[in-house]
Enzyme design. Structure first.
Site, short mmCIF file in Angstrom:
data_model
loop_
_atom_site.label_atom_id
_atom_site.label_comp_id
_atom_site.label_asym_id
_atom_site.label_seq_id
_atom_site.Cartn_x
_atom_site.Cartn_y
_atom_site.Cartn_z
CG HIS A 84 -2.19 0.88 1.34
ND1 HIS A 84 -2.01 2.22 1.20
CD2 HIS A 84 -3.33 0.72 0.52
CE1 HIS A 84 -3.05 2.77 1.04
NE2 HIS A 84 -4.05 2.06 0.61
CG ASP A 134 -8.34 -4.16 -3.26
OD1 ASP A 134 -7.68 -3.28 -3.45
OD2 ASP A 134 -9.38 -3.87 -3.24
C1 SDX Z 1 -5.88 0.18 -3.25
O1 SDX Z 1 -4.30 4.72 -2.09
C2 SDX Z 1 -5.26 3.84 -1.39
O2 SDX Z 1 -5.75 4.35 -0.58
C3 SDX Z 1 -5.74 2.87 -2.35
C4 SDX Z 1 -6.95 1.81 -1.61
C5 SDX Z 1 -8.09 2.83 -1.55
O3 SDX Z 1 -8.77 2.50 -0.48
O4 SDX Z 1 -8.43 3.67 -2.26
O5 SDX Z 1 -6.27 1.54 -0.44
C6 SDX Z 1 -7.26 0.99 -2.32
O6 SDX Z 1 -5.88 0.51 -4.32
C7 SDX Z 1 -5.12 -0.71 -2.24
C8 SDX Z 1 -4.09 -1.25 -3.27
C9 SDX Z 1 -4.54 -2.40 -4.25
N1 SDX Z 1 -3.46 -2.71 -4.99
C10 SDX Z 1 -2.90 -4.18 -5.10
O7 SDX Z 1 -3.06 -4.80 -4.06
C11 SDX Z 1 -1.85 -4.37 -6.09
C12 SDX Z 1 -0.72 -4.90 -5.59
N2 SDX Z 1 0.08 -3.74 -4.95
C13 SDX Z 1 1.12 -3.06 -5.58
O8 SDX Z 1 0.77 -2.93 -6.91
C14 SDX Z 1 1.61 -1.97 -4.58
O9 SDX Z 1 2.03 -2.27 -3.57
C15 SDX Z 1 0.79 -0.52 -4.44
C16 SDX Z 1 0.40 -0.29 -5.98
C17 SDX Z 1 -0.53 -0.97 -3.83
C18 SDX Z 1 1.41 0.30 -4.01
O10 SDX Z 1 2.80 0.69 -4.83
P1 SDX Z 1 3.68 1.70 -4.58
O11 SDX Z 1 3.44 2.82 -3.13
O12 SDX Z 1 4.10 2.67 -5.76
O13 SDX Z 1 5.08 1.08 -4.03
P2 SDX Z 1 5.95 0.44 -5.13
O14 SDX Z 1 5.28 -0.06 -6.26
O15 SDX Z 1 7.20 1.53 -5.57
O16 SDX Z 1 6.60 -0.76 -4.29
C19 SDX Z 1 7.73 -0.70 -3.38
C20 SDX Z 1 8.58 -2.03 -3.48
C21 SDX Z 1 8.80 -2.44 -4.88
O17 SDX Z 1 9.99 -3.11 -4.74
P3 SDX Z 1 11.42 -2.49 -5.06
O18 SDX Z 1 11.60 -1.80 -6.40
O19 SDX Z 1 11.51 -1.57 -3.74
O20 SDX Z 1 12.58 -3.67 -5.08
O21 SDX Z 1 7.69 -2.97 -3.20
C22 SDX Z 1 7.42 -3.84 -4.02
C23 SDX Z 1 7.78 -3.24 -5.45
O22 SDX Z 1 8.20 -4.26 -6.43
N3 SDX Z 1 6.23 -4.51 -4.13
C24 SDX Z 1 5.56 -5.52 -4.33
C25 SDX Z 1 4.21 -5.42 -4.26
N4 SDX Z 1 3.86 -4.07 -3.95
C26 SDX Z 1 4.93 -3.24 -3.91
N5 SDX Z 1 5.98 -6.47 -4.53
C27 SDX Z 1 5.48 -7.81 -4.66
N6 SDX Z 1 3.89 -7.74 -4.55
C28 SDX Z 1 3.43 -6.64 -4.36
N7 SDX Z 1 2.24 -6.61 -4.21
#
Ligand code: SDX
Length: 429
Positions: free
Chosen positions: A307, A364
């Site tokens: 998140h 989710d």
């Molecule tokens: C919602 O913002 C809100 O409030 C949203 C929400 C709402 O109520 O409106 O809460 C609802 O959208 C919840 C999120 C639902 N999405 C998912 O579950 C999709 C999977 N999650 C990721 O795509 C990600 O965690 C996000 C999009 C939720 C957040 O992305 P960020 O903040 O841009 O973080 P990032 O992508 O830069 O990740 C940081 C690191 C990265 O690794 P490094 O580059 O540092 O090595 O964490 C890793 C990412 O690769 N990472 C994950 C991961 N999520 C982040 N690795 C594996 N699996 C994951 N799910």
């Protein structure tokens, strides 16, 4: 404590005022930065930038706190109805009984949609995604209620547009579901409460009575409350940005639905169930899939994990996980994907990669298991997220207008070609 921030840039030093929030959050107000220094800030994805002040929702990502107008999400989920929380978000206070009855009555009066909206469904190809339909159907409300486009009457039309949108959203969502089955549409019954009416329109069939299950009504009320608002997330920021051009409420919310559809945002609840089904089909080897999600060369990500704000736990995920156990037991549903989800959570939370990046289950991760236990197909999950988020979008859009905020128009840093003379087509390689 100094109420300013000093910035020294290319030989200039300026002081910028701090904005301190209710919970002592600190922001640097950079409104004068460019005029004073010529510089702007750059923050791809707005990870560290505030777009607005707001009095609606407070999140503390480190402590896993979520409050609406000061009330804890745990208290609201336990004690309120979804319509009561919608009132709180939009009007700023928990309603007394008279206010709640009036709000509820006004919504019940507007649950029907124009019969011509049924014709729009004739155009959809079979199997078209419900979210694409929902975007179009919500936007079409401005065609059926053209007075909503009258900027001069924004204030006088505001409440009517709120009632219409809150009232017609469940009807439209149920129509989309019924049409996906090729079933006749079930009309709203204004004697039913908001959630019961939606369940009846969704699951009743014209040939038989449908028993509204109070267990499902309670679970869906809770799920909708947990999705009702979440400060400046991707879809809410979209609603505010579109609304800042003084686009009508229906168009602004339709844009929010479009943003919510993305698999990184609200679309994740559909992706989670598809991911759990994939892992189940693959023999339930959670370790293999957790490792795949860590592999930078593999596009697989653990959907429902991570998140932007919550770097501890998402309080909503905790409530939904508990509701999952309770409701599946009450409904006598044994869903093996719930066990896989729990094993996946346990495995990931013990893994250095997830611990280091503070990746926890988000709203989710478990919600789809509940939606499916209620009988919703996976393609409807994000539609249900939109149904829950609607009062938040409405409240945030109106707050932006009430604060008379300017049209949103971010700057950029240009990194393309410097000036170059035009090349005639005949001279191009
Ligand atoms: C919602 O913002 C809100 O409030 C949203 C929400 C709402 O109520 O409106 O809460 C609802 O959208 C919840 C999120 C639902 N999405 C998912 O579950 C999709 C999977 N999650 C990721 O795509 C990600 O965690 C996000 C999009 C939720 C957040 O992305 P960020 O903040 O841009 O973080 P990032 O992508 O830069 O990740 C940081 C690191 C990265 O690794 P490094 O580059 O540092 O090595 O964490 C890793 C990412 O690769 N990472 C994950 C991961 N999520 C982040 N690795 C594996 N699996 C994951 N799910």
């Amino acid at each position: 404590m100094s109420e300013t921030a000093k910035i020294s840039i290319q030989g200039k030093e300026i002081e910028l005022p701090l904005v301190i929030g209710t919970e002592k959050e600190v922001a640097i107000n950079i409104s004068d930065l460019r005029s004073s220094t010529g510089a702007i800030t750059l923050d791809i994805g707005y990870k560290n930038s505030g777009a607005t002040t707001s009095e609606i929702t407070y999140l503390d990502g480190e402590k896993g706190i979520l409050r609406h107008r000061g009330y804890a999400i745990e208290d609201l989920a336990e004690n309120s109805s979804f319509i009561e929380v919608a009132y709180l978000l939009i009007h700023g206070e928990l309603p007394n009984q008279t206010q709640l009855d009036e709000f509820d009555t006004n919504i019940r009066r507007h649950t029907l949609v124009n019969e011509d909206m049924k014709n729009i469904f004739e155009a959809w190809p079979t199997g078209s995604h419900p979210m694409g339909q929902l975007i179009a159907m919500i936007s079409s409300l401005s065609s059926f209620y053209p007075e909503s486009l009258d900027r001069e009457n924004y204030e006088s039309q505001k409440l009517l547009n709120i009632y219409r949108l809150l009232a017609k959203m469940p009807t439209i969502c149920a129509m989309i579901f019924k049409k996906s089955l090729g079933h006749p549409i079930i009309y709203p019954q204004n004697k039913l409460d908001y959630v019961s009416n939606f369940l009846n329109m969704t699951f009743k069939h014209v040939t038989e009575d449908y028993e509204i299950d109070p267990v499902m009504v309670d679970a869906l009320n809770k799920l909708l409350i947990l999705h009702a608002d979440h400060e400046q997330n991707c879809s809410t920021s979209t609603v505010r940005l579109v609304g800042s051009s003084h686009s009508n409420l229906y168009a602004s919310v339709a844009a929010g639905v479009a943003a919510l559809w993305g698999p990184l945002h609200g679309g994740a609840n559909q992706e989670v169930i598809e991911m759990l089904e994939l892992i189940k089909k693959d023999g339930g080897n959670v370790e293999k899939w957790v490792n795949k999600s860590k592999d930078k060369n593999d596009s697989f990500r653990l959907m429902g994990f991570g998140h932007r704000v919550y770097k501890n736990f998402d309080p909503r995920a905790k409530i939904i996980k508990k509701a999952c156990d309770e409701m599946l037991n009450k409904l006598g549903v044994n869903d093996p994907t719930l066990e896989i989800a729990k094993k996946l959570e346990e495995k990931a939370l013990g893994d250095e990669y997830f611990i280091e990046r503070k990746l926890f289950p988000n709203v989710d991760f478990y919600s789809g298991i509940l939606y499916r236990a209620m009988g919703f197909p996976v393609e409807m999950f994000t539609v249900l997220f939109a149904l829950g988020r609607l009062p938040g979008w409405i409240a945030q859009c109106h707050e932006m207008r009430e604060h008379k905020q300017p049209i949103g128009r971010p700057r950029q840093i240009y990194t393309g070609y410097p000036y170059r003379p035009f090349v005639k087509r005949s001279d191009r390689p």
